[in-house]
Design a protein around this motif. Sequence first.
Motif, PDB file in Angstrom:
ATOM      1  N   GLY A   1       0.792  -1.218   0.000  1.00  0.00           N
ATOM      2  CA  GLY A   1       0.000   0.000   0.000  1.00  0.00           C
ATOM      3  C   GLY A   1       0.824   1.267   0.000  1.00  0.00           C
ATOM      4  N   LYS A   2       2.141   1.158  -0.099  1.00  0.00           N
ATOM      5  CA  LYS A   2       3.002   2.335  -0.098  1.00  0.00           C
ATOM      6  C   LYS A   2       3.123   2.894  -1.513  1.00  0.00           C
ATOM      7  CE  LYS A   2       5.853   0.852   3.820  1.00  0.00           C
ATOM      8  NZ  LYS A   2       7.223   0.537   4.280  1.00  0.00           N
ATOM      9  N   LEU A   3       3.120   4.202  -1.600  1.00  0.00           N
ATOM     10  CA  LEU A   3       3.246   4.863  -2.890  1.00  0.00           C
ATOM     11  C   LEU A   3       4.676   4.708  -3.402  1.00  0.00           C
ATOM     12  CD1 LEU A   3       1.235   6.428  -4.625  1.00  0.00           C
ATOM     13  CD2 LEU A   3       2.196   8.539  -3.706  1.00  0.00           C
ATOM     14  N   THR A   4       4.821   4.231  -4.638  1.00  0.00           N
ATOM     15  CA  THR A   4       6.135   3.921  -5.204  1.00  0.00           C
ATOM     16  C   THR A   4       6.174   4.342  -6.666  1.00  0.00           C
ATOM     17  OG1 THR A   4       6.325   2.008  -3.738  1.00  0.00           O
ATOM     18  CG2 THR A   4       7.837   2.096  -5.602  1.00  0.00           C
ATOM     19  N   CYS A   5       7.330   4.829  -7.102  1.00  0.00           N
ATOM     20  CA  CYS A   5       7.492   5.187  -8.516  1.00  0.00           C
ATOM     21  C   CYS A   5       7.486   3.934  -9.389  1.00  0.00           C
ATOM     22  CB  CYS A   5       8.806   5.942  -8.726  1.00  0.00           C
ATOM     23  SG  CYS A   5       8.891   7.539  -7.904  1.00  0.00           S
ATOM     24  N   GLU A   6       6.873   4.042 -10.546  1.00  0.00           N
ATOM     25  CA  GLU A   6       6.879   2.962 -11.537  1.00  0.00           C
ATOM     26  C   GLU A   6       8.106   3.179 -12.426  1.00  0.00           C
ATOM     27  OE1 GLU A   6       3.589   2.785 -14.400  1.00  0.00           O
ATOM     28  OE2 GLU A   6       3.083   0.854 -13.524  1.00  0.00           O
ATOM     29  N   CYS A   7       9.260   2.707 -11.934  1.00  0.00           N
ATOM     30  CA  CYS A   7      10.564   3.099 -12.483  1.00  0.00           C
ATOM     31  C   CYS A   7      10.809   2.538 -13.878  1.00  0.00           C
ATOM     32  CB  CYS A   7      11.682   2.646 -11.538  1.00  0.00           C
ATOM     33  SG  CYS A   7      11.607   3.415  -9.912  1.00  0.00           S
ATOM     34  N   LYS A   8      11.450   3.346 -14.698  1.00  0.00           N
ATOM     35  CA  LYS A   8      11.931   2.963 -16.023  1.00  0.00           C
ATOM     36  C   LYS A   8      13.436   3.243 -16.066  1.00  0.00           C
ATOM     37  CE  LYS A   8       7.776   1.955 -17.361  1.00  0.00           C
ATOM     38  NZ  LYS A   8       7.086   2.657 -18.452  1.00  0.00           N
ATOM     39  N   HIS A   9      14.026   3.111 -17.267  1.00  0.00           N
ATOM     40  CA  HIS A   9      15.461   3.386 -17.488  1.00  0.00           C
ATOM     41  C   HIS A   9      16.349   2.462 -16.640  1.00  0.00           C
ATOM     42  CE1 HIS A   9      14.031   7.782 -18.332  1.00  0.00           C
ATOM     43  NE2 HIS A   9      13.674   6.942 -19.293  1.00  0.00           N
ATOM     44  N   ASN A  10      15.862   1.257 -16.331  1.00  0.00           N
ATOM     45  CA  ASN A  10      16.632   0.263 -15.560  1.00  0.00           C
ATOM     46  C   ASN A  10      16.979   0.771 -14.161  1.00  0.00           C
ATOM     47  OD1 ASN A  10      16.726  -1.565 -17.801  1.00  0.00           O
ATOM     48  ND2 ASN A  10      18.403  -0.381 -18.654  1.00  0.00           N
TER      49      ASN A  10
ATOM     50  N   ASP B   1      11.970   5.866  -5.103  1.00  0.00           N
ATOM     51  CA  ASP B   1      12.149   7.129  -5.806  1.00  0.00           C
ATOM     52  C   ASP B   1      12.997   6.959  -7.062  1.00  0.00           C
ATOM     53  OD1 ASP B   1      10.874   8.245  -3.541  1.00  0.00           O
ATOM     54  OD2 ASP B   1      12.796   8.365  -2.505  1.00  0.00           O
ATOM     55  N   CYS B   2      13.184   5.717  -7.527  1.00  0.00           N
ATOM     56  CA  CYS B   2      14.071   5.438  -8.668  1.00  0.00           C
ATOM     57  C   CYS B   2      15.446   6.038  -8.401  1.00  0.00           C
ATOM     58  CB  CYS B   2      13.491   5.991  -9.970  1.00  0.00           C
ATOM     59  SG  CYS B   2      11.818   5.438 -10.344  1.00  0.00           S
ATOM     60  N   GLU B   3      15.911   5.878  -7.163  1.00  0.00           N
ATOM     61  CA  GLU B   3      17.137   6.534  -6.721  1.00  0.00           C
ATOM     62  C   GLU B   3      18.376   5.668  -6.893  1.00  0.00           C
ATOM     63  OE1 GLU B   3      15.786   4.149  -3.167  1.00  0.00           O
ATOM     64  OE2 GLU B   3      14.877   5.232  -4.843  1.00  0.00           O
ATOM     65  N   ARG B   4      18.253   4.509  -7.528  1.00  0.00           N
ATOM     66  CA  ARG B   4      19.412   3.653  -7.750  1.00  0.00           C
ATOM     67  C   ARG B   4      19.176   2.810  -8.998  1.00  0.00           C
ATOM     68  NH1 ARG B   4      16.539   1.193  -3.502  1.00  0.00           N
ATOM     69  NH2 ARG B   4      15.830  -0.933  -3.984  1.00  0.00           N
ATOM     70  N   CYS B   5      20.260   2.208  -9.476  1.00  0.00           N
ATOM     71  CA  CYS B   5      20.139   1.303 -10.621  1.00  0.00           C
ATOM     72  C   CYS B   5      19.654  -0.053 -10.131  1.00  0.00           C
ATOM     73  CB  CYS B   5      21.489   1.149 -11.326  1.00  0.00           C
ATOM     74  SG  CYS B   5      22.060   2.652 -12.168  1.00  0.00           S
TER      75      CYS B   5
ATOM     76  N   ARG C   1      20.434  11.388 -11.941  1.00  0.00           N
ATOM     77  CA  ARG C   1      19.093  11.932 -12.152  1.00  0.00           C
ATOM     78  C   ARG C   1      18.927  12.275 -13.630  1.00  0.00           C
ATOM     79  NH1 ARG C   1      15.399  15.067  -8.849  1.00  0.00           N
ATOM     80  NH2 ARG C   1      14.218  16.561 -10.125  1.00  0.00           N
ATOM     81  N   ALA C   2      17.772  11.973 -14.191  1.00  0.00           N
ATOM     82  CA  ALA C   2      17.518  12.278 -15.596  1.00  0.00           C
ATOM     83  C   ALA C   2      17.380  13.788 -15.783  1.00  0.00           C
ATOM     84  CB  ALA C   2      16.259  11.566 -16.074  1.00  0.00           C
TER      85      ALA C   2
END
Length: 687
Positions: A368-377, A382-386, A397-398
């Motif tokens: 139930g936690k809000l999470t980014c739907e990460c792209k770019h591998n 927060d898409c803060e790592r590979c 950061r893009a």
Amino acid sequence: MGLILTNMLLVLVMCFITSVLTVNENFLKMFENQQTPVDPCYNEDRPRRCMPDFENAAFGVPVKASSTCGLHSQMQYCEAPEPGATPQCHICDDRQPKYRFPANHLTDLNNPNNVTCWRSEPLPPVTSMNAPPDNVTLVLTLGKKYELTYVSLQFCPYTPKPDSIAIFKSMDYGKTWQPFQFYSSQCRRVYGRPNRATITKTNEQEARCTDAHRYTGGENLGFGQSSRIAFSTLEGRPSALDFDTSAVLQDWVTATDIKVVFNRLHMPIEDVSDNLDSILVDEHFHSKHLDEDNQTREPSVQLVNEMAVENDEKGNPKVSVVNSEMSTNGIMNAYHQVTHQYAVADFAVGGRCKCNGHASHCVADRDGKLTCECKHNTAGRDCERCKPFHFDRPWGRATAKDANECKACECNQHARKCRFNMELYKLSGRVSGGVCLKCRHYTAGRHCHYCREGYYRDPTKQITHRKACKPCDCHPIGASGKTCNQATGQCPCKDGVIGITCNRCAKGYQQSRSHIAPCIKIPVVQMMATEEDSDDYTGEDPDSSAAGDQCGKCKAATKRLNLNKYCKRDYAIMARVMSRIDGEEDEHTKGWVRFMINVDVIYKKASISRLRKGPMHMMVPVSDLACKCPKIKAGKSYLFLGREKDDSPGGMASSSLGVTQRSIVIEWKDEWDQRMRRFRRRARKCK
């Protein structure tokens, strides 16, 4: 009759089938016309920066309030419907929906035609600056990191704007708090900060304090209408135009929680009594008028001196106030009749879900936690790592110029884990920095690109094949070690032993029962001395000099090397004998034995020469080898000096190096290197 019914039934069935097929056809066409939704994180196949939509992150999110009117018991509050009007009193009771003012009214739908308010419990009037602050707190938990653009508070109609407000943010879900913004009519006195301090690049993460009369973000809309404060997170920050490259500002606008602390509703009476008319303006009790000469007129005195409780038309209790004329002291009493409490209609926080430019949506995960739907591998909330195995370049950061997509490590399909090495990344020109971990299938190296010790490359398979490396399989008795050549698979053989795995005796040797010397030389029955060789090269046929397998005495002069002998030879090299190669002979190599050598150092060679560093073939006459002239053992290094003219089968056209008993062959010692280099420097004296 039965036939007619049967025909009618068939007609109905056919009509039904036709209609079903038509519906299915239209259904399929509907899907054919649908286009694949465009992924904003990619431009065709190329990655690009993408961000979630801008939103009010506070909408529908519960707010924790430290004080709520009527939450524990029925309470009364009073407010003036218009300037100079008699204050009207009402009740707040959390048990009755009509009189509830809960904290969830702060983040519900903000409808101007139906304003819903949160109200704090009534506060006692503050009469001294030494009195403790009101300290009513609102805490908004966003549930995830957001990059905020503004924080806005809209106050309820007929209620004053608080004089002193502090806004804090948290980046660690409420564990620690950082000042975000202050508002006060007396910034230095209340918060110890100057009013509207200048922000430079050296203090861009410093919270400012703004004068209370100027923090509305616009003038009041008029009596009875809501007033608002709006804090812009990037206003006045020098690096705002370079936000993509400013890690300081990216950190500054990031928050998981917002806390608003109302410290003072009004300044104390003793501090503002000299400016009473201004207070009455803020409370909507009085209007000050100036004549043409800027002289202050006498304030009006229509104020409060008595309260009465009665029921309204619906039978609800209503407290009314009787007006009468009063002096200035009466004005102060009327000031206290209006209930001192905070009332906010809307609490808004504008921003984007923080995904560092690697996602266009935030969704709820399994917990139930809000999470980014990460792209770019990328990976993380927060898409803060590979994501795992994509560490060939550092995470970034893009930006509008570079999506900074994470790249997979190149491990030739032999590893599942890798790590990033910044030094290697810099040495590669900032192209590749991945290092493979735990290479499988007997491979080794940064990219699992060669075979580990004890294995060699199978030339018939690609390096990506799981069986690209084969075990050396060196014979436990015939080989002098278990490590073979990683390119050819040749094992180091003992004296007299040949073969890739050192599993058989060479010509002229026979098997023994010794593990130390498994192959011994076959004794020579007849020995016959020949004339000693001179340094002069005669060019005679090597086969004729050793005809009949008759061995002469090897010249002792080969053990002695001087500049004269160095000058008379075409080449001088140091090479390691890798192995003996046995195979079919042709008309040119008949009577010769082929060796594989590796040329390590070239001290001298002719201007037109086939000599090159690295592996090459060497040919030795069978008769010379049998007489140990020269004496050559696999696995050892030698110093070779000779002539290239006719010393190999085929002469100069041959690609092999020829070594005969006329060549100088000396087992290599490290001290020879200095002498050979000295000869090379003195070679210009050669005649």
